[in-house]
Design a protein around this motif. Sequence first.
Motif, short mmCIF file in Angstrom:
data_model
loop_
_atom_site.label_atom_id
_atom_site.label_comp_id
_atom_site.label_asym_id
_atom_site.label_seq_id
_atom_site.Cartn_x
_atom_site.Cartn_y
_atom_site.Cartn_z
N GLU A 187 30.89 42.15 86.36
CA GLU A 187 30.79 40.79 86.86
C GLU A 187 29.49 40.53 87.61
N ASP A 188 28.83 41.57 88.08
CA ASP A 188 27.53 41.39 88.72
C ASP A 188 26.49 40.88 87.73
N ASP A 189 26.77 41.07 86.44
CA ASP A 189 25.86 40.60 85.40
C ASP A 189 26.35 39.31 84.74
N ALA A 190 27.26 38.61 85.42
CA ALA A 190 27.89 37.42 84.82
C ALA A 190 26.88 36.35 84.41
N ALA A 191 25.78 36.23 85.11
CA ALA A 191 24.79 35.21 84.77
C ALA A 191 24.18 35.45 83.39
N ARG A 192 24.26 36.67 82.91
CA ARG A 192 23.74 37.01 81.58
C ARG A 192 24.71 36.61 80.48
N LEU A 193 25.98 36.42 80.82
CA LEU A 193 27.03 36.26 79.81
C LEU A 193 26.75 35.15 78.80
N PRO A 194 26.42 33.92 79.23
CA PRO A 194 26.19 32.85 78.23
C PRO A 194 25.05 33.15 77.27
N HIS A 195 24.17 34.07 77.63
CA HIS A 195 23.02 34.39 76.80
C HIS A 195 23.29 35.55 75.85
N ILE B 63 33.19 35.23 76.88
CA ILE B 63 34.35 34.73 77.63
C ILE B 63 34.25 35.17 79.09
N ALA B 64 34.43 34.21 79.99
CA ALA B 64 34.49 34.49 81.42
C ALA B 64 35.92 34.28 81.89
N ILE B 65 36.52 35.31 82.44
CA ILE B 65 37.90 35.25 82.92
C ILE B 65 37.86 35.24 84.44
N ILE B 66 38.37 34.16 85.03
CA ILE B 66 38.28 33.97 86.47
C ILE B 66 39.61 34.34 87.13
N ASP B 67 39.53 35.12 88.18
CA ASP B 67 40.72 35.62 88.87
C ASP B 67 41.65 34.49 89.30
N ILE C 46 35.87 37.96 86.61
CA ILE C 46 35.20 37.57 87.85
C ILE C 46 36.20 37.44 88.98
N HIS C 47 36.06 38.26 90.00
CA HIS C 47 36.89 38.18 91.19
C HIS C 47 36.32 37.12 92.14
N GLY C 48 37.13 36.67 93.06
CA GLY C 48 36.67 35.68 94.01
C GLY C 48 37.83 34.97 94.68
N PRO C 49 37.54 33.89 95.40
CA PRO C 49 38.59 33.13 96.07
C PRO C 49 39.63 32.65 95.06
N ARG C 50 40.90 32.65 95.47
CA ARG C 50 41.97 32.24 94.57
C ARG C 50 42.81 31.15 95.21
N ARG D 132 29.01 28.69 89.32
CA ARG D 132 28.20 29.48 90.24
C ARG D 132 27.84 30.85 89.67
N LYS D 133 28.83 31.55 89.15
CA LYS D 133 28.61 32.93 88.69
C LYS D 133 27.85 33.00 87.36
N LEU D 134 28.10 32.04 86.48
CA LEU D 134 27.45 32.06 85.17
C LEU D 134 26.15 31.27 85.15
N LYS D 135 25.83 30.61 86.27
CA LYS D 135 24.61 29.79 86.36
C LYS D 135 24.60 28.72 85.27
N LEU D 136 25.69 27.96 85.19
CA LEU D 136 25.85 26.98 84.12
C LEU D 136 25.12 25.68 84.42
N ASP D 137 24.59 25.06 83.38
CA ASP D 137 24.04 23.71 83.51
C ASP D 137 25.16 22.67 83.49
N GLN D 138 26.18 22.93 82.68
CA GLN D 138 27.34 22.04 82.60
C GLN D 138 28.61 22.87 82.43
N LEU D 139 29.72 22.28 82.79
CA LEU D 139 31.03 22.81 82.42
C LEU D 139 31.86 21.68 81.86
N TRP D 140 32.33 21.85 80.63
CA TRP D 140 33.17 20.82 80.01
C TRP D 140 34.63 21.09 80.38
#
Length: 210
Positions: A173-181, A145-149, A190-194, A46-54
Amino acid sequence: MNTKDLNRETYLRMPHVEPNMTVGLFGGSFNPPHEGHLLVAQTAIRKLKLDQLWWIVTPGNPLKSHGNLATLGERIACSKALVRDPRIRVTAFEAAQGLHYTAQTLKFVLKRNIGVRFAWVMGADNLANFHKWQHWQTIAQSVPIAIIDRPGSTLSFLSSIMAKRFDYARIDEDDAARLPHMQAPAWTFIHGPRSHHSSTAIRQNNLKGA
């Protein structure tokens, strides 16, 4: 899912991707996989706008004992039973390629998938020991690298050796969608539900009930 139902050849190959896709790499022993792992994967998508996650089921964590490690087939089957999102691809290609360390895996993946934008995804509970991973600085310089809470790890990015070493490369983390690029080194927390689920706790409860 019974391990007999698995087509091992399918899971021992890398998933198919196309150039310009964004893909998260989420590795672990998944012994066993649980809702906490799934929440990390879903948050990353959701946060990184990924096409896939392996969802990479590893042969085993080199930093942990393998005494209570379930078979690869069992861990793949449990992962498949847990995962419902078609964007999450369960794979165990590391076992087929004799890969035991993340740095090796990244080198292998990047060489064979030119033009694909990858990001390494991990729960924050791994951050404290990240500097003990083989060639950890090479990992950080290879892919974003994306580190999830995760419970109990919210402040780990402030004190970890990795976070201090690459403090200059952290993005909001507000710019997380840019990270893969982005070009590595680059990372975000990235903070969020745990989820309080834990593989260790699940194994201990299973032993008590045996």
